[in-house]
Scaffold this motif. Structure first.
Motif: not given
Length: 233
Positions: A155-163, A179-195
């Protein structure tokens, strides 16, 4: 500290306290026996014996008055919805992610369907009575193509981060049990969240671990640490 864990998400989540995470964003197996052009497959994508136990654990570890966003297989929506409702979730929104390609037409010889599959779907599911965001997202969002280089359904990080930004506060804990290859984790980190990411297959966990380590090196912050556990609310 954030975590990216190798293991069965049901077993791993059983080690978490109740009401420990602020938001769940996840992309579980669609129950369709998917295989990509490289013959890569996904664990748990044929039978659904994991679906209800995993959903019950997700509900338990999610805080009260909080949200889960879950992708799903459109032709298995009856199974997913039944599991969500049985656990206690109820739907408060449906998201459509538009793609500029058809996922069922991966090559010229691929079998045609009645329609080309040019979108992904997700439900926004509530536990308790969450407060709606001040500026709600539209329910139709873009879905850039990732190339699926790290995972067959990446899944694209660009689609997950706004959520994540819309449905949680800075510093929140975001859980992805598939989590697969960690896209949600990357998006969370970029958004200033823990994952907290959990992945069952070693090859995808390895790819995600390397991906997250590179991300943390780029900003000189500590990488995911398996010693950290969420605390109860």
């Amino acid at each position: 500290m954030s975590r990216f864990i190798l293991g069965n998400c049901i077993d791993v989540m059983r080690g978490f306290p109740d009401r420990a995470v602020d938001l769940i964003v996840t992309d579980p197996p669609y129950l369709v026996g998917f295989k990509d052009r490289q013959c890569r497959q996904i664990a748990g994508d044929v039978t659904d014996e994991w679906l209800q136990p995993a959903t019950l654990e997700m509900y338990r570890v999610l805080k009260k008055d909080a949200l889960m966003v879950s992708f799903y297989g459109w032709n298995r929506v009856d199974r997913f919805m039944a599991a969500w409702k049985a656990a206690g979730f109820y739907a408060v929104g449906q998201l459509v992610f538009t793609k500029n390609y058809a996922s069922n037409r991966r090559n010229a010889r691929a079998r045609r369907g009645f329609v080309d599959y040019c979108h992904e779907g997700a439900y926004v599911l509530a536990k308790g009575r969450p407060v709606p965001p001040l500026k709600p997202l539209p329910d139709v969002l873009p879905f850039p193509y990732t190339g699926n280089t790290l995972h067959p359904t990446q899944k694209p990080v660009e689609a997950l981060q706004p959520l994540i930004e819309s449905f949680s506060a800075p510093g929140a804990i975001v859980l992805d049990p598939f989590a697969g290859s960690g896209s949600t984790c990357v998006a969370a980190y970029r958004a200033g969240r823990r994952y907290i990411g959990i992945e069952m297959l070693a090859q995808y966990h390895r790819a995600g671990t390397e991906r997250l380590a590179a991300m943390h090196r780029a900003v000189n912050t500590p990488a995911a640490n398996d010693e950290w556990l969420p605390e109860a609310a």
